[in-house]
Scaffold this motif. Sequence first.
Motif, short mmCIF file in Angstrom:
data_model
loop_
_atom_site.label_atom_id
_atom_site.label_comp_id
_atom_site.label_asym_id
_atom_site.label_seq_id
_atom_site.Cartn_x
_atom_site.Cartn_y
_atom_site.Cartn_z
N PHE A 140 -22.31 -2.72 34.04
CA PHE A 140 -23.56 -3.16 33.42
C PHE A 140 -23.60 -2.75 31.94
N TRP A 141 -23.11 -1.55 31.68
CA TRP A 141 -23.10 -1.08 30.29
C TRP A 141 -22.17 -1.93 29.44
N GLY A 142 -21.05 -2.35 30.01
CA GLY A 142 -20.14 -3.23 29.28
C GLY A 142 -20.82 -4.52 28.86
N VAL A 143 -21.58 -5.13 29.77
CA VAL A 143 -22.32 -6.34 29.43
C VAL A 143 -23.35 -6.05 28.34
N LEU A 188 -15.35 -1.30 18.19
CA LEU A 188 -15.23 -0.21 19.16
C LEU A 188 -16.07 -0.48 20.40
N GLU A 189 -17.26 -1.02 20.22
CA GLU A 189 -18.12 -1.32 21.36
C GLU A 189 -17.54 -2.44 22.21
N LEU A 190 -16.91 -3.41 21.59
CA LEU A 190 -16.24 -4.45 22.37
C LEU A 190 -15.04 -3.87 23.12
N ASP A 191 -14.35 -2.89 22.53
CA ASP A 191 -13.28 -2.19 23.25
C ASP A 191 -13.80 -1.60 24.55
N THR A 192 -14.90 -0.87 24.45
CA THR A 192 -15.48 -0.22 25.62
C THR A 192 -15.92 -1.25 26.65
N ALA A 193 -16.55 -2.31 26.19
CA ALA A 193 -17.03 -3.35 27.10
C ALA A 193 -15.89 -3.96 27.91
N VAL A 194 -14.83 -4.34 27.23
CA VAL A 194 -13.70 -4.98 27.93
C VAL A 194 -13.03 -4.00 28.88
N THR A 195 -12.85 -2.76 28.44
CA THR A 195 -12.24 -1.74 29.30
C THR A 195 -13.07 -1.53 30.56
N TYR A 217 -23.51 -16.25 33.03
CA TYR A 217 -22.29 -16.47 33.81
C TYR A 217 -22.43 -16.17 35.30
N GLY A 218 -23.63 -16.00 35.79
CA GLY A 218 -23.77 -15.79 37.23
C GLY A 218 -23.10 -14.54 37.74
N GLY A 219 -22.91 -13.55 36.87
CA GLY A 219 -22.31 -12.29 37.30
C GLY A 219 -20.80 -12.25 37.26
N ASP A 220 -20.16 -13.27 36.72
CA ASP A 220 -18.70 -13.34 36.68
C ASP A 220 -18.19 -12.52 35.48
N TYR A 221 -17.66 -11.34 35.76
CA TYR A 221 -17.21 -10.46 34.68
C TYR A 221 -15.99 -10.99 33.94
N LYS A 222 -15.18 -11.81 34.59
CA LYS A 222 -14.04 -12.40 33.88
C LYS A 222 -14.53 -13.29 32.74
#
Length: 538
Positions: A140-143, A188-195, A217-222
């Motif tokens: 959730f934090w990544g999103v 850096l924040e995008l780094d954390t999100a993708v990781t 995206y209906g919850g699709d993390y990809k």
Amino acid sequence: MKKISNKYRALALVALTALLGAGACTKNFEDYNTDPTGLTEDQLKPDFNFIGGFYPQIQSSIYYNYNNTTWEYQLQQNLIADVYSGYMMSANPFRGNISNLTYSLVNDWNGFPFSLAYNRVMAPILEVKRRGAQSVAPDFWGVALILKVEAMHRVTDIYGPIPYSQYGQGGTTSAYDSQESIYKRFFLELDTAVTNLKAYIASKPGATPFAKFDMIYGGDYKQWIKFANSLRLRLALRIVKADPATAKAQAEKALADNGGLLETNNDNVMVSGFGIRHPLYTITNKDGWSDISMNASMESYLGGFHDPRIGKYFDPASDYPGQYKGIRLGGSITAKPGYSGFSTLAYKETKSIKDNSPLQLMTAAEVYFLRAEAALRSWANPGGTAQELYERGITTSLSQWGVADQASEYMNDAVSKPAAYVDPKNAANNAPSPSSITIKWDDGATFDTKLERIITQKWIAIFPEGQEAWSEFRRTGYPKLFPVVNNLSNGTISTTIQIRRINFPQAEYVANQAEVQKAIQLLGGPDNGGTRLWWDKL
């Protein structure tokens, strides 16, 4: 694009109520520590409701209309970026034609991009963080981080320095950061999100805990990873003149990531659901406000190119049946119905702009043009030649708007050029063609001509997202737009160079004056619309 279920709308509205009482931005950073709904965090914890309920507001407050008041979007973007991008112009002579539309910047208008972003995006993200999302729900934090970067790059691209790194640390003021440091933090924040999202997918493949809060995206993390990578590529190119080394490194990182980029129109970042409505429908609709119409620059390019999207973007002019007529920015607009019979956005005939149309943040077509520019700059892994990616951008956009059958004819047109502008109501607004650029790719052209061709087609493709279009115009100088007719900036903004930014909000001068003065030093020029941002280099 996947849709969210309406059964969660009530949940979202309850959660959003917790955030409606925000006042001025910086003096209220510390106020989001309780939930006035009366529900405890423990009661909201099942299914992540205790943090997830904040996300619908966050998502629908970027291209702002989460509470469907519409006028806030009009001041956040429509009377700033939508007109400065060359997309739109108003048939309403606001303030007797002494307004943003003639470069007489209106303080009461220009604080809205700032206050809405902090009170409706940054504040709920801070609350999500306070409730422990980083540890209990890193996915959730990544999103949240992706949405934060998407929202706040728009804000810094309007003003320049803004409060960012120290936001939410308490007190009644907040320090401004330089735009350079903000962009570094974005990456850096995008780094954390993708990781975070990749780790979640690896540990729980197929799980979609975010689905009921997801308006995109209906919850699709990809899909969220594709968005993050595409956003990184956008921001990398934004800073290519200011920091070429970082731009190249970040772009190549996005291009090489195995999570991919937006590639098809199913990947487009479109916000919908939870009862949200498209503000442009009300603003352009003659049964509504009749406050926004086609810009003369759009008439020039779409008409001159015989672009098949013209009827998808705009309705013909009611005053001139069968013709598309735009309005020059900064012209002397007469009282309605003066220019109200010029082309509105396409709400009536093709009905592309509907009351419930999704809010567009990013498209696959844009990403192909970003990749085309990366290829033009000889960066690694763009996934094709500049020509191939340029043409993919065009075909993807034409497909998005339902005119893919005309792609071959359009892309092979080496003759059509942007048209001169003729105002049938006032010849003082007439102007020659702004550019001689054509559509068909020419691999023997100069770098600058190739870049103009890429950016011009990107500009056409990302309509109606005026904030990104205005930023790219400032970064590249393309497409070449008609200048303002009446410049009432008292010499602070060049008619030729055109407007570069918006001044800091007056509320900040009152509540956060010392930091605003520091921000002006970071800006490197006076606080007016003529000062260039950090990434906006000649």
